[in-house]
Design an enzyme around this catalytic site. Sequence first.
Site, short mmCIF file in Angstrom:
data_model
loop_
_atom_site.label_atom_id
_atom_site.label_comp_id
_atom_site.label_asym_id
_atom_site.label_seq_id
_atom_site.Cartn_x
_atom_site.Cartn_y
_atom_site.Cartn_z
N CYS A 148 0.81 -1.21 0.00
CA CYS A 148 0.00 0.00 0.00
C CYS A 148 0.85 1.27 0.00
O CYS A 148 1.50 1.58 -0.99
CB CYS A 148 -0.98 -0.02 1.16
N SER A 198 -7.50 -0.33 0.81
CA SER A 198 -7.88 0.67 1.81
C SER A 198 -6.96 1.87 1.66
O SER A 198 -5.91 1.95 2.30
CB SER A 198 -7.79 0.08 3.23
N HIS A 241 -3.82 -4.96 -0.03
CA HIS A 241 -3.33 -5.51 1.23
C HIS A 241 -3.47 -7.03 1.25
O HIS A 241 -4.44 -7.57 1.78
CB HIS A 241 -4.13 -4.92 2.41
N GLU A 243 -1.94 -8.96 3.11
CA GLU A 243 -1.75 -9.42 4.50
C GLU A 243 -3.03 -9.34 5.32
O GLU A 243 -3.06 -9.88 6.44
CB GLU A 243 -0.65 -8.58 5.17
#
Length: 360
Positions: A148, A198, A241, A243
């Site tokens: 990100c 995000s 993302h 993760e």
Amino acid sequence: MPIITPSSRVLPSYSKLAAEGFAILTHERATTQDIRELHIGFLNMMPDAAFTATERQFLRLIASSNQIAQFIFHPFTINVEKRSPEIQQYVADYYDDFEQLKLEGLDALVITGANVANKNIQDEDFWEPLKEVVDWAYDNVTSIFCSCLASHALLKIKYDIDRQPLPEKCWGLFNHTVSDPTHPLVHGMNSRFDACHSRHNEVSSDAMRKAGLKVLVESEEAGPHLAVSEDGFRIIFLQGHPEYDTISLLKEYKREVMRYVSGDRGDYPPFPSNYLSLQSQAILEEYQLRLTNAMTNGTELPEFPEKHVTPLVHNSWQDTANAFTNRWLGQVYQTTNVDRTKQFEDQLDPNDPLGLYSGK
């Protein structure tokens, strides 16, 4: 992991598989490889509230991706913001020193996102320390994995590409398509899959391609998700993302609701896109009604219904995230030098370490 050809009577199918992008090692190269554990650096730039949670997310991602290779995790941090005494002590107790890591060497480096307070990333306090890490890693570490905001930072550092603000936050779960299924990092993966995003900013596919980067995965809604540096491997750019845990987006939504309650946010937050079921949305809409009524009437605020929504949230991205991470670590394993202070095996070209352009 790669298939090793025998020393004699090599099946013609091996060359066909290699042409299709599968990892095929010759017997000669396999027998001369020195196999050892991989040393993975982890630059954690997250704020205190998410510091250890992000650490665990990446540990899970790496641990789940490959059950054969062995990894040694080297967490470290830089001056991102004023840390609480608890996090300062945590870093002192458990985190490595970057200067020592430079001496010992790393095979791979993961860089997290960070909180930003300025329009331009280069105005952040972490900018110069981050540049120092990146400048060293680019010439000494086999591959850098950016998540990100870290991707936006490295795109600025290495290519002078400025991220652009979005009209509204890109937030939720989005479907993606593999743009180049022949690249070793995505070869054999599902050609369509979900990924979490995000962010308030983005770098477009056009800007990446204009700079010579290779975009491997993108979304009509969320834009590019995965791209690599012009050499095909030394920097991995992820705008999403991989993760994220199953409830990471739910936790973010709860945080935004609490910001609304405290007055730090003026409007009630929307749901993350494509993430919550109709049943989950109904529960949260009922909570919103009770919450706003309580705030208006000055009565006790209801508890956020996290325990009711959590069992209803499904994960449609983790398998693909694990598959990608496995491919990334597999390529690191095959190309890194047995000497951790050296970037690649001696015979490899740093400008084409996977042999994508030279045909090797």
